[in-house]
Design an enzyme around this catalytic site. Sequence first.
Site, PDB file in Angstrom:
ATOM      1  N   ASP A 168      41.742  41.005  32.828  1.00  0.00           N
ATOM      2  CA  ASP A 168      42.639  40.518  33.884  1.00  0.00           C
ATOM      3  C   ASP A 168      42.544  38.995  34.020  1.00  0.00           C
ATOM      4  OD1 ASP A 168      40.187  40.337  35.115  1.00  0.00           O
ATOM      5  OD2 ASP A 168      40.663  41.687  36.778  1.00  0.00           O
ATOM      6  N   ASP A 202      41.547  46.229  30.891  1.00  0.00           N
ATOM      7  CA  ASP A 202      41.064  46.076  32.269  1.00  0.00           C
ATOM      8  C   ASP A 202      41.947  46.852  33.234  1.00  0.00           C
ATOM      9  OD1 ASP A 202      38.871  44.818  33.357  1.00  0.00           O
ATOM     10  OD2 ASP A 202      39.698  42.798  33.167  1.00  0.00           O
ATOM     11  N   GLU A 251      35.659  46.960  37.907  1.00  0.00           N
ATOM     12  CA  GLU A 251      34.600  46.169  38.533  1.00  0.00           C
ATOM     13  C   GLU A 251      33.947  46.933  39.670  1.00  0.00           C
ATOM     14  OE1 GLU A 251      36.123  42.358  39.848  1.00  0.00           O
ATOM     15  OE2 GLU A 251      36.781  41.804  37.833  1.00  0.00           O
ATOM     16  N   GLU A 255      28.098  39.690  34.576  1.00  0.00           N
ATOM     17  CA  GLU A 255      28.689  38.348  34.596  1.00  0.00           C
ATOM     18  C   GLU A 255      27.934  37.439  35.564  1.00  0.00           C
ATOM     19  OE1 GLU A 255      32.948  38.189  35.035  1.00  0.00           O
ATOM     20  OE2 GLU A 255      32.949  36.000  35.259  1.00  0.00           O
TER      21      GLU A 255
END
Length: 275
Positions: free
Chosen positions: A54, A93, A125, A192
């Site tokens: 994304d 994603d 996520e 991340e």
Amino acid sequence: MSSVNAWPDDRRITVRDLQAATDRGERWSMLTSYDVITAGIFERAGVRALLVGDTSAELVLGHSSTLPVTMTELISMTRAVVAGTRTALVVADLPFGSYQAGPEVALANAVRHLKEGGAQAVKLEGGRRVLPQVRALVAAGIPVMGHLGLTPQSVNVLGGMRRVQGRGDAGHQLLADARELESAGTFAIVLESVPAELGSRVSAALRIPTVGIGAGPGCDAQILVWQDMAGLTTGRLPRFVKPYGDMRADLLTSARRYVSEVADGTYPDRAHSYT
Ligand code: KIV
């Protein structure tokens, strides 16, 4: 069998191949890709899995965050990446708004990524809050990649893109989330912008591969946004970004030469004209 030959060249890489590489201690690479040409180049370079991320919201479509990109936009980029590759595993994603409402919505959108986009896996996520979604997708036979640490879809609750996550007590929380995601069936987890020590700790605690982006050298695999890797992005880049080329300068030089040759009549010459 050498580690290089262990990767298939006559079919797509599967999540089992990624796990097998991690089990034999081989570090593998991912990049983002959003189009047919870069996808083919990266596969040729040995990148094992491509993420239609994304981040395309910012880097392809010009938005100021990842939030606005839609399923339809990502599906069309995913189709292009699939068309440009033969062996790379393509992960699409799930964009903001496509899975937060619950497992049913998540399943419907993940199915679209596989049926319409041709992806072999999806990424979402979050930690414990997305476990019902992960379980629903895995139960439907859809490989799911998790994403912990800095989760850009939560930019508004993070109070801006604070770069490093998981320091102090938040590290225990992140490790607990990672364990839960693994138990729920994710085949890999992106970490991340977390301290390198935490990246190593999570990697040691899980059997599934960790895919680091700003999570240090202890992760099983690495991913970068391709424009960062190639030196196309400018400005204040995160510390983990290492440009492996200077594509911005290369493109600028090529475009300037073209403009100048058109202006002075050097292009097109006889060699580039039809008789
Ligand atoms: O969307 C994306 O490109 C990502 C990577 C930064 C991992 O999620």
